[in-house]
Design a protein around this motif. Structure first.
Motif, PDB file in Angstrom:
ATOM      1  N   ARG A  40       0.835  -1.204   0.000  1.00  0.00           N
ATOM      2  CA  ARG A  40       0.000   0.000   0.000  1.00  0.00           C
ATOM      3  C   ARG A  40       0.869   1.252   0.000  1.00  0.00           C
ATOM      4  O   ARG A  40       0.616   2.196  -0.759  1.00  0.00           O
ATOM      5  N   ASN A  41       1.903   1.254   0.834  1.00  0.00           N
ATOM      6  CA  ASN A  41       2.806   2.417   0.881  1.00  0.00           C
ATOM      7  C   ASN A  41       3.552   2.598  -0.432  1.00  0.00           C
ATOM      8  O   ASN A  41       3.748   3.727  -0.894  1.00  0.00           O
ATOM      9  N   ALA A  42       3.986   1.496  -1.041  1.00  0.00           N
ATOM     10  CA  ALA A  42       4.689   1.587  -2.326  1.00  0.00           C
ATOM     11  C   ALA A  42       3.763   2.116  -3.408  1.00  0.00           C
ATOM     12  O   ALA A  42       4.157   2.964  -4.220  1.00  0.00           O
ATOM     13  N   ALA A  43       2.525   1.627  -3.431  1.00  0.00           N
ATOM     14  CA  ALA A  43       1.568   2.088  -4.438  1.00  0.00           C
ATOM     15  C   ALA A  43       1.263   3.576  -4.256  1.00  0.00           C
ATOM     16  O   ALA A  43       1.162   4.329  -5.224  1.00  0.00           O
ATOM     17  N   ARG A  47       2.045   6.471  -6.973  1.00  0.00           N
ATOM     18  CA  ARG A  47       0.980   7.345  -7.451  1.00  0.00           C
ATOM     19  C   ARG A  47       1.384   8.815  -7.299  1.00  0.00           C
ATOM     20  O   ARG A  47       1.189   9.619  -8.211  1.00  0.00           O
ATOM     21  N   GLU A  48       1.976   9.147  -6.159  1.00  0.00           N
ATOM     22  CA  GLU A  48       2.421  10.529  -5.941  1.00  0.00           C
ATOM     23  C   GLU A  48       3.501  10.923  -6.946  1.00  0.00           C
ATOM     24  O   GLU A  48       3.477  12.028  -7.494  1.00  0.00           O
ATOM     25  N   GLN A  49       4.444  10.012  -7.205  1.00  0.00           N
ATOM     26  CA  GLN A  49       5.501  10.302  -8.170  1.00  0.00           C
ATOM     27  C   GLN A  49       4.933  10.449  -9.580  1.00  0.00           C
ATOM     28  O   GLN A  49       5.369  11.303 -10.351  1.00  0.00           O
TER      29      GLN A  49
END
Length: 117
Positions: A40-43, A47-49
């Motif tokens: 979840r944190n990686a996704a 998404r932010e990047q």
């Protein structure tokens, strides 16, 4: 003796507090290393990047188009160079006997299907 503190009771209280703190830390660590949390944190980070990259691309479309063109040519450089090499050989040699596309030595060197041996 009502004012004195029992050392055993005080030690047990400190141990209980330390145990509670350790359990809280262990629970937080389990949550952080849980595969679902990591994914979840990686996704969320991706998404932010991606949103930031899209904003930059909208502000600089020419630079993005140029970069993509250079990257495409870099990836396809061998087929593109081969296309220009073939064109140079066909036009520089002039007409060949019988309208053949390649010379005998060229065909013999490449093999029956036009691939290098």
């Amino acid at each position: 003796m009502s004012g004195t503190v029992d050392p055993v009771a005080a030690a047990e209280e400190r141990a209980r507090i330390a145990r509670a703190r350790l359990e809280t830390s262990a629970a937080a660590l389990r949550e952080r290393v849980d595969p679902r949390t990591v994914a979840r944190n990686a996704a969320e980070g991706l998404r932010e990047q991606a949103e930031a990259a899209a904003a930059v691309a909208r502000r600089n479309p020419g630079i993005v188009a140029g970069t993509l063109a250079v990257a495409g040519l870099l990836i396809a450089r061998r087929p593109v160079l081969a296309l220009f090499r073939r064109r140079g050989k066909d036009t520089a040699g002039g007409d060949t006997a019988g309208g053949a596309k390649h010379s005998i030595t060229h065909t013999a060197r490449e093999g029956a299907k036009g691939k290098p041996q």
